[in-house]
Design a protein around this motif. Structure first.
Motif, PDB file in Angstrom:
ATOM      1  N   SER A   1      13.204 -62.802 -46.565  1.00 45.78           N
ATOM      2  CA  SER A   1      14.093 -61.633 -46.680  1.00 45.78           C
ATOM      3  C   SER A   1      15.509 -62.097 -46.988  1.00 45.78           C
ATOM      4  O   SER A   1      16.293 -62.381 -46.073  1.00 45.78           O
ATOM      5  CB  SER A   1      14.068 -60.820 -45.385  1.00 45.78           C
ATOM      6  OG  SER A   1      12.750 -60.397 -45.085  1.00 45.78           O
ATOM      7  N   PRO A   2      15.885 -62.181 -48.256  1.00 48.43           N
ATOM      8  CA  PRO A   2      17.216 -62.665 -48.616  1.00 48.43           C
ATOM      9  C   PRO A   2      18.315 -61.669 -48.257  1.00 48.43           C
ATOM     10  O   PRO A   2      18.068 -60.468 -48.147  1.00 48.43           O
ATOM     11  CB  PRO A   2      17.116 -62.817 -50.144  1.00 48.43           C
ATOM     12  CG  PRO A   2      16.095 -61.803 -50.540  1.00 48.43           C
ATOM     13  CD  PRO A   2      15.084 -61.806 -49.428  1.00 48.43           C
ATOM     14  N   GLN A   3      19.513 -62.177 -48.049  1.00 48.84           N
ATOM     15  CA  GLN A   3      20.675 -61.335 -47.785  1.00 48.84           C
ATOM     16  C   GLN A   3      21.169 -60.742 -49.108  1.00 48.84           C
ATOM     17  O   GLN A   3      21.326 -61.464 -50.089  1.00 48.84           O
ATOM     18  CB  GLN A   3      21.785 -62.152 -47.134  1.00 48.84           C
ATOM     19  CG  GLN A   3      21.411 -62.752 -45.790  1.00 48.84           C
ATOM     20  CD  GLN A   3      21.140 -61.682 -44.747  1.00 48.84           C
ATOM     21  OE1 GLN A   3      21.907 -60.723 -44.607  1.00 48.84           O
ATOM     22  NE2 GLN A   3      20.053 -61.829 -44.011  1.00 48.84           N
ATOM     23  N   ALA A   4      21.417 -59.454 -49.124  1.00 45.61           N
ATOM     24  CA  ALA A   4      21.772 -58.756 -50.365  1.00 45.61           C
ATOM     25  C   ALA A   4      22.999 -59.350 -51.040  1.00 45.61           C
ATOM     26  O   ALA A   4      23.073 -59.437 -52.270  1.00 45.61           O
ATOM     27  CB  ALA A   4      21.982 -57.278 -50.091  1.00 45.61           C
ATOM     28  N   ALA A   5      23.985 -59.774 -50.247  1.00 45.34           N
ATOM     29  CA  ALA A   5      25.250 -60.237 -50.814  1.00 45.34           C
ATOM     30  C   ALA A   5      25.268 -61.728 -51.113  1.00 45.34           C
ATOM     31  O   ALA A   5      26.233 -62.228 -51.695  1.00 45.34           O
ATOM     32  CB  ALA A   5      26.398 -59.894 -49.866  1.00 45.34           C
ATOM     33  N   SER A   6      24.217 -62.451 -50.742  1.00 43.23           N
ATOM     34  CA  SER A   6      24.163 -63.885 -50.982  1.00 43.23           C
ATOM     35  C   SER A   6      23.568 -64.196 -52.351  1.00 43.23           C
ATOM     36  O   SER A   6      22.886 -63.354 -52.944  1.00 43.23           O
ATOM     37  CB  SER A   6      23.352 -64.589 -49.884  1.00 43.23           C
ATOM     38  OG  SER A   6      23.967 -64.421 -48.623  1.00 43.23           O
ATOM     39  N   SER A   7      23.796 -65.417 -52.833  1.00 38.82           N
ATOM     40  CA  SER A   7      23.303 -65.830 -54.134  1.00 38.82           C
ATOM     41  C   SER A   7      22.124 -66.787 -53.960  1.00 38.82           C
ATOM     42  O   SER A   7      22.153 -67.656 -53.082  1.00 38.82           O
ATOM     43  CB  SER A   7      24.428 -66.508 -54.916  1.00 38.82           C
ATOM     44  OG  SER A   7      23.981 -66.917 -56.170  1.00 38.82           O
ATOM     45  N   TYR A   8      21.101 -66.637 -54.808  1.00 36.64           N
ATOM     46  CA  TYR A   8      19.887 -67.418 -54.638  1.00 36.64           C
ATOM     47  C   TYR A   8      19.419 -68.059 -55.953  1.00 36.64           C
ATOM     48  O   TYR A   8      19.741 -67.584 -57.042  1.00 36.64           O
ATOM     49  CB  TYR A   8      18.758 -66.547 -54.085  1.00 36.64           C
ATOM     50  CG  TYR A   8      19.049 -66.052 -52.676  1.00 36.64           C
ATOM     51  CD1 TYR A   8      18.688 -66.816 -51.582  1.00 36.64           C
ATOM     52  CD2 TYR A   8      19.709 -64.857 -52.463  1.00 36.64           C
ATOM     53  CE1 TYR A   8      18.982 -66.383 -50.293  1.00 36.64           C
ATOM     54  CE2 TYR A   8      19.998 -64.419 -51.194  1.00 36.64           C
ATOM     55  CZ  TYR A   8      19.632 -65.182 -50.102  1.00 36.64           C
ATOM     56  OH  TYR A   8      19.935 -64.756 -48.839  1.00 36.64           O
ATOM     57  N   LEU A   9      18.663 -69.119 -55.781  1.00 36.79           N
ATOM     58  CA  LEU A   9      17.931 -69.759 -56.873  1.00 36.79           C
ATOM     59  C   LEU A   9      16.511 -69.195 -56.833  1.00 36.79           C
ATOM     60  O   LEU A   9      15.845 -69.290 -55.806  1.00 36.79           O
ATOM     61  CB  LEU A   9      17.907 -71.278 -56.686  1.00 36.79           C
ATOM     62  CG  LEU A   9      17.006 -72.074 -57.619  1.00 36.79           C
ATOM     63  CD1 LEU A   9      17.495 -71.986 -59.062  1.00 36.79           C
ATOM     64  CD2 LEU A   9      16.935 -73.542 -57.172  1.00 36.79           C
ATOM     65  N   VAL A  10      16.072 -68.616 -57.927  1.00 37.00           N
ATOM     66  CA  VAL A  10      14.736 -68.026 -57.989  1.00 37.00           C
ATOM     67  C   VAL A  10      13.860 -68.869 -58.895  1.00 37.00           C
ATOM     68  O   VAL A  10      14.210 -69.113 -60.056  1.00 37.00           O
ATOM     69  CB  VAL A  10      14.799 -66.575 -58.515  1.00 37.00           C
ATOM     70  CG1 VAL A  10      13.402 -65.982 -58.581  1.00 37.00           C
ATOM     71  CG2 VAL A  10      15.701 -65.725 -57.624  1.00 37.00           C
ATOM     72  N   CYS A  11      12.739 -69.340 -58.364  1.00 37.23           N
ATOM     73  CA  CYS A  11      11.803 -70.158 -59.148  1.00 37.23           C
ATOM     74  C   CYS A  11      10.429 -69.505 -59.155  1.00 37.23           C
ATOM     75  O   CYS A  11       9.983 -69.007 -58.121  1.00 37.23           O
ATOM     76  CB  CYS A  11      11.690 -71.569 -58.569  1.00 37.23           C
ATOM     77  SG  CYS A  11      13.224 -72.543 -58.669  1.00 37.23           S
ATOM     78  N   MET A  12       9.777 -69.539 -60.309  1.00 34.56           N
ATOM     79  CA  MET A  12       8.437 -68.972 -60.435  1.00 34.56           C
ATOM     80  C   MET A  12       7.539 -69.949 -61.187  1.00 34.56           C
ATOM     81  O   MET A  12       7.884 -70.432 -62.263  1.00 34.56           O
ATOM     82  CB  MET A  12       8.462 -67.639 -61.166  1.00 34.56           C
ATOM     83  CG  MET A  12       7.102 -66.956 -61.226  1.00 34.56           C
ATOM     84  SD  MET A  12       7.155 -65.287 -61.959  1.00 34.56           S
ATOM     85  CE  MET A  12       7.390 -65.725 -63.690  1.00 34.56           C
ATOM     86  N   SER A  13       6.392 -70.245 -60.613  1.00 37.21           N
ATOM     87  CA  SER A  13       5.455 -71.152 -61.247  1.00 37.21           C
ATOM     88  C   SER A  13       4.516 -70.397 -62.176  1.00 37.21           C
ATOM     89  O   SER A  13       4.285 -69.205 -62.012  1.00 37.21           O
ATOM     90  CB  SER A  13       4.650 -71.905 -60.189  1.00 37.21           C
ATOM     91  OG  SER A  13       3.797 -71.030 -59.483  1.00 37.21           O
ATOM     92  N   PHE A  14       3.989 -71.113 -63.157  1.00 36.59           N
ATOM     93  CA  PHE A  14       3.060 -70.506 -64.104  1.00 36.59           C
ATOM     94  C   PHE A  14       2.123 -71.549 -64.675  1.00 36.59           C
ATOM     95  O   PHE A  14       2.350 -72.735 -64.529  1.00 36.59           O
ATOM     96  CB  PHE A  14       3.821 -69.788 -65.233  1.00 36.59           C
ATOM     97  CG  PHE A  14       4.739 -70.681 -66.021  1.00 36.59           C
ATOM     98  CD1 PHE A  14       4.280 -71.342 -67.166  1.00 36.59           C
ATOM     99  CD2 PHE A  14       6.050 -70.883 -65.616  1.00 36.59           C
ATOM    100  CE1 PHE A  14       5.120 -72.173 -67.896  1.00 36.59           C
ATOM    101  CE2 PHE A  14       6.891 -71.710 -66.348  1.00 36.59           C
ATOM    102  CZ  PHE A  14       6.428 -72.352 -67.488  1.00 36.59           C
TER     103      PHE A  14
END
Length: 215
Positions: A202-215
């Motif tokens: 559950s990420p914090q709405a105001a924080s910045s994240y690295l999003v990774c998706m495998s395929f």
């Protein structure tokens, strides 16, 4: 003697209705902007793997991992002696090193006509792809992410795409749109850059994240 007159109930009601309509319009506008941003970010995750497979279908080798790129598209090969043509895109997802397959991949894709952007690998500032939030986009093998970005064994697939600088609000919407809606399970993981983990549920709405998706 002048009498001071206030607003009638009808006038107050009209003012409140107008204010409500204006507020609803602003909120609706913000929602439309947010949805447009998420769709743009989602398009990156959908399109870039398609470009990769399109290149592979045409040349029977992956971009970046193509060590005959000069003959195929007029591009350069990854110069690292440890990165051979082995069916894997090697190097850090965020590489700005022209020796890495994960860096020259963008030149190969652009010269082949699959994506747009600079093909000058000597100018990383203009060359490195960015998402609509200004964060870097990268693509590499899952093995290159293990222990460096995510906990080993997080992803079951071969390659993964990462997109940085995405707010928690958009990141969770992305996960809901493209995966299972939980940041620490499935093919997409929401991560704090610089911290190795299996993802944040559950990420914090105001924080910045690295999003990774495998395929």
């Amino acid at each position: 003697m002048n009498k001071q007159q206030g607003f009638s109930l009808i006038e107050l009601a009209i003012v409140l209705v107008i204010a409500g309509l204006l507020l609803a319009g602003v909120m609706r506008g913000q929602e439309l902007i947010a949805n447009a941003k998420v769709k743009g970010l989602a398009a990156d995750f959908r399109n870039i793997p398609t470009y990769l497979y399109g290149y592979q279908d045409r040349f029977r080798v992956l971009p970046g991992d193509d060590h005959a790129a000069l003959a195929h598209v007029g591009g350069v090969n990854a110069a690292s002696t440890s990165q051979e043509q082995d069916g894997l895109i090697q190097g850090a997802w965020s590489s700005t090193n022209a020796n890495d397959e994960s860096y020259v991949i963008w030149q190969h894709l652009r010269l082949a006509g699959f994506s747009t952007g600079s093909t000058d690998i000597t100018n990383a500032q203009q060359y490195v792809p960015r998402n609509s939030e200004g964060g870097q986009i990268g693509l590499t093998s899952v093995s290159a992410l293990d222990t460096a970005v995510v906990t080993a064994g997080t992803f079951n697939n071969v390659h993964a795409m990462c997109s940085d600088g995405i707010s928690g609000r958009y990141a969770l919407q992305l996960d809901t749109m493209l995966d299972d809606g939980v940041g620490n399970t499935g093919a997409m993981r929401l991560l704090t850059k610089g911290t190795v983990s299996g993802g944040i549920a559950s990420p914090q709405a105001a924080s910045s994240y690295l999003v990774c998706m495998s395929f």
